[in-house]
Design a protein around this motif. Structure first.
Motif, PDB file in Angstrom:
ATOM      1  N   GLU A 278      18.388   9.207   6.581  1.00 23.79           N
ATOM      2  CA  GLU A 278      19.115   8.371   7.756  1.00 23.79           C
ATOM      3  C   GLU A 278      19.605   8.842   8.892  1.00 23.79           C
ATOM      4  O   GLU A 278      19.420   8.292  10.090  1.00 23.79           O
ATOM      5  CB  GLU A 278      20.141   7.581   6.784  1.00 23.79           C
ATOM      6  CG  GLU A 278      20.692   6.293   7.486  1.00 23.79           C
ATOM      7  CD  GLU A 278      21.895   5.930   7.260  1.00 23.79           C
ATOM      8  OE1 GLU A 278      22.844   6.466   6.607  1.00 23.79           O
ATOM      9  OE2 GLU A 278      22.019   4.451   6.991  1.00 23.79           O
ATOM     10  N   THR A 279      20.266  10.133   8.927  1.00 27.47           N
ATOM     11  CA  THR A 279      20.899  10.724   9.944  1.00 27.47           C
ATOM     12  C   THR A 279      19.539  11.131  10.895  1.00 27.47           C
ATOM     13  O   THR A 279      20.098  10.716  12.012  1.00 27.47           O
ATOM     14  CB  THR A 279      21.485  11.881   9.537  1.00 27.47           C
ATOM     15  OG1 THR A 279      22.492  11.619   8.683  1.00 27.47           O
ATOM     16  CG2 THR A 279      22.577  12.596  10.716  1.00 27.47           C
ATOM     17  N   ALA A 283      17.606   5.875  13.464  1.00 26.60           N
ATOM     18  CA  ALA A 283      17.342   5.148  14.652  1.00 26.60           C
ATOM     19  C   ALA A 283      16.201   4.554  15.209  1.00 26.60           C
ATOM     20  O   ALA A 283      15.732   4.019  15.989  1.00 26.60           O
ATOM     21  CB  ALA A 283      17.795   6.152  16.017  1.00 26.60           C
ATOM     22  N   THR A 284      15.060   5.025  14.370  1.00 27.18           N
ATOM     23  CA  THR A 284      13.708   4.711  14.444  1.00 27.18           C
ATOM     24  C   THR A 284      13.279   3.325  14.121  1.00 27.18           C
ATOM     25  O   THR A 284      12.394   2.701  13.942  1.00 27.18           O
ATOM     26  CB  THR A 284      12.674   5.765  13.979  1.00 27.18           C
ATOM     27  OG1 THR A 284      12.801   5.674  12.601  1.00 27.18           O
ATOM     28  CG2 THR A 284      12.831   6.983  14.526  1.00 27.18           C
ATOM     29  N   TYR A 288      11.543   3.546  10.163  1.00 28.11           N
ATOM     30  CA  TYR A 288      12.392   4.289   8.961  1.00 28.11           C
ATOM     31  C   TYR A 288      12.501   3.581   7.723  1.00 28.11           C
ATOM     32  O   TYR A 288      12.114   4.110   6.645  1.00 28.11           O
ATOM     33  CB  TYR A 288      13.880   4.169   9.828  1.00 28.11           C
ATOM     34  CG  TYR A 288      15.005   4.409   8.633  1.00 28.11           C
ATOM     35  CD1 TYR A 288      15.174   5.716   8.100  1.00 28.11           C
ATOM     36  CD2 TYR A 288      15.892   3.565   8.518  1.00 28.11           C
ATOM     37  CE1 TYR A 288      16.141   5.824   7.221  1.00 28.11           C
ATOM     38  CE2 TYR A 288      16.844   3.589   7.480  1.00 28.11           C
ATOM     39  CZ  TYR A 288      16.970   4.607   6.902  1.00 28.11           C
ATOM     40  OH  TYR A 288      18.090   4.944   5.851  1.00 28.11           O
TER      41      TYR A 288
END
Lengths: 333, 244
Positions: A278-279, A283-284, A288
């Motif tokens: 997630e980190t 943002a994708t 994701y």
């Protein structure tokens, strides 16, 4: 007369594991002195993920109770916190009271839900979650989907608040993992594993299946409720749609499947992996989520025991053993 | 001689699966210290009788008493705690647990023991079944014969007064069968009442003092083994010499 055998419950690897865990916990404990605000918030999220994964694993991995409605307890934990805080209770107390209330609700529900089988239970929980979501929307305080905020948190300065929430989340996670581990190592833990492996056989050796599952169901509701309440503390805003979203359960399933279902260490590992993914890729956006889904499918098809299951099988390592090893001390076999 | 106490008393037990009557008003009692063998052709209702007795499923009619208390509707787990254990025809080990842990669950729940006492009982059950050398092996890693032994060991670890054995001798070599017979004799010697379903009749007859033959959901013969084996109805049930 001395006994011809001895029972061992700790192994050299587990002693090493415990030492390692103690060091990691100590490092996390002093982290607020070193880390920046953003990193602390991320770590708080990690603690919450670990709580969620451990609880879903307890339910599905051990109790055989695959639920896709656990977001109900997440949402309720947050909602009840808002409700109680509105009466004037400190939010840091309110989250624990809320978790206990959520556990009590789960205890009541268990008298119906635990009699449902397999898919009925899974879907039934989802339906119940959607229903609860609608009920919460009816509360004037929440203002429907507009939502509300945990206003009483504003009484604390932002920096102090952040550190306090971080420490409370860490403490909650350790408490939950401790309770779960103690439960699994106890007499009940043996029954829980027996149910996981074969429910019919468990019954025939005297295990009260429903009573044992109820303990897991209530514990999971407590833990997930507490996680929801903590999430509210970090996010401050409460919009029912966000908290009662099935996405939370999807995350739990992902973490447990990838880490290793039915393994205490597996759920924690899964949560850490999920956190890293997630980190890096959070943002994708949609890709994701597609990636997460794909990974879950691949794991459930080709590595059903997850990463920790594979490690355990390959190397025979157990960091946190819950079993009983028989060592022959006499010369008879 | 004083008559031994009745431990298990089933009366007028009926069981249907849909339109098929599997048990037809069966009366069956087990007294203290008895070693009963049950034979009968496939589909006679032997396994169903055991499942109804153990509480795996409820009867459609009739009553069951265990140690003087009615248990007709009591769940299997509670019947087990009161002293009635059963082995499964198809072994159902706890695959993710070790052999020792399999018996330990039985000792802590069926026999309701704690700590050392539970360890002792679990160990004793394994020793009796010759499983101590593989005590730490995961049940998923043991073969069919050991799984059958584990069924017996696990049932023993619940500390039963009445033990129902469902075809634990199938597929054994002669040497293994005589080992099993020795184990069962030891159980009888310890005062456990045995009810044993087995197709290998010559093995069964080494242990059974009373033999029951079932056919079409009924008990057609019940008594001392020699007379049951020569009973006309029993011979007919096996050979099917009487057209309906």
């Amino acid at each position: 007369m001395t006994k011809p055998y001895a029972i061992e419950r700790w192994t050299p690897a587990s002693r090493l594991g415990l030492t390692g865990i103690a060091i990691v916990v100590a490092l996390f404990g002093v982290a607020p002195l070193v880390l920046k605000a953003g990193s602390l918030d991320r770590l708080t999220a990690l603690f919450i993920y670990i709580m969620l994964a451990a609880m879903w694993n307890a339910l599905a991995g051990y109790g055989g109770l695959v639920s896709i409605g656990q977001q109900m307890f997440f949402g309720l934990g947050a909602y009840v916190t808002i409700r109680i805080a509105d009466f004037g209770l400190s939010p840091f107390l309110a989250i624990f009271v809320a978790a206990i209330i959520v556990a009590a609700i789960a205890w009541l529900l268990s008298f119906i839900m635990l009699y449902l089988k397999g898919g009925e239970f899974a879907i039934g929980m989802w339906v119940l979650s959607a229903f609860t979501h609608l009920l919460v929307n009816l509360d004037g305080l929440v203002q429907g989907e507009t939502g509300t905020s945990l206003i009483s948190m504003n009484a604390y300065a932002a920096d102090n608040r952040r550190i306090a929430i971080y420490l409370v989340a860490m403490g909650s996670m350790l408490m939950l993992l401790g309770i779960l581990y103690a439960l699994l190592r106890s007499k009940t833990g043996a029954a829980i594993q027996a149910i996981r492996d074969n429910e019919v056989a468990a019954t025939s050796v005297g295990v009260d299946v429903i009573k044992t599952k109820r303990k897991l169901f209530v514990l999971a509701a407590f833990g997930i409720g507490l996680a929801g309440a903590l999430w509210l503390c970090t996010a401050l805003t409460f919009q029912p749609k966000t908290y009662f979203s099935v996405q939370w359960t999807a995350y739990m399933i992902f973490m447990v499947l990838v880490g290793g279902i039915g393994k205490f260490e597996g759920a924690i590992l899964g949560a850490v992996l999920f956190f890293i993914i997630e980190t890096w890729f959070g943002a994708t956006g949609v890709w994701y989520l597609i990636g997460l889904g794909l990974a879950a499918v691949i794991f459930s098809l080709y590595f059903p025991k997850g990463i920790w299951g594979a490690v355990e099988q390959r190397f025979g390592i157990t960091l946190l053993p819950i079993g009983y090893k028989l060592r022959i001390t006499g010369d008879e076999t | 001689m004083q008559l031994a106490a009745t431990l298990l008393d089933a009366r007028q037990i009926s069981k249907r699966f849909g339109a098929l009557v599997v048990l037809d008003r069966v009366d069956f009692a087990v007294r203290e210290g008895e070693a009963i063998g049950i034979v009968g052709p496939n589909g006679a209702g032997k396994t169903t009788l055991m499942n109804v007795l153990s509480g795996a499923y409820p009867p459609d009619g009739g009553t069951i008493e265990l140690l003087g208390e009615t248990v007709t509707k009591t769940p299997a787990a509670q019947r087990c705690s009161r002293g009635l254990a059963k082995t499964h025809q198809i072994p159902r080990p706890f695959l993710g647990m070790t052999v020792f842990e399999n018996t330990y669950v039985a000792a802590t729940h069926g026999a309701a023991l704690q700590g050392e006492a539970a360890y002792d009982l679990a160990y004793d059950a394994l020793k009796l079944c010759g499983m101590v050398p593989i005590a730490n092996r995961k049940a998923e890693a043991i073969g069919l014969l050991d799984r059958k032994r584990l069924e017996l060991a696990r049932a023993l670890a619940t500390r039963p007064k009445v033990l129902l054995l469902d075809e634990i001798g199938g597929g054994l070599t002669d040497a293994e069968a005589s080992e099993l017979v020795a184990t069962i004799r030891e159980l009888i010697h310890r005062g456990i009442s045995i009810v044993w379903i087995e197709h290998i009749v010559h093995v069964l007859l080494q242990v059974a003092k009373r033999l029951i033959c079932m056919a079409d959901g009924k008990i057609i013969a019940d008594g001392n083994p020699a007379s049951v084996m020569s009973d006309k109805a029993v011979v007919e049930a096996y050979l099917g010499s009487t057209p309906e």
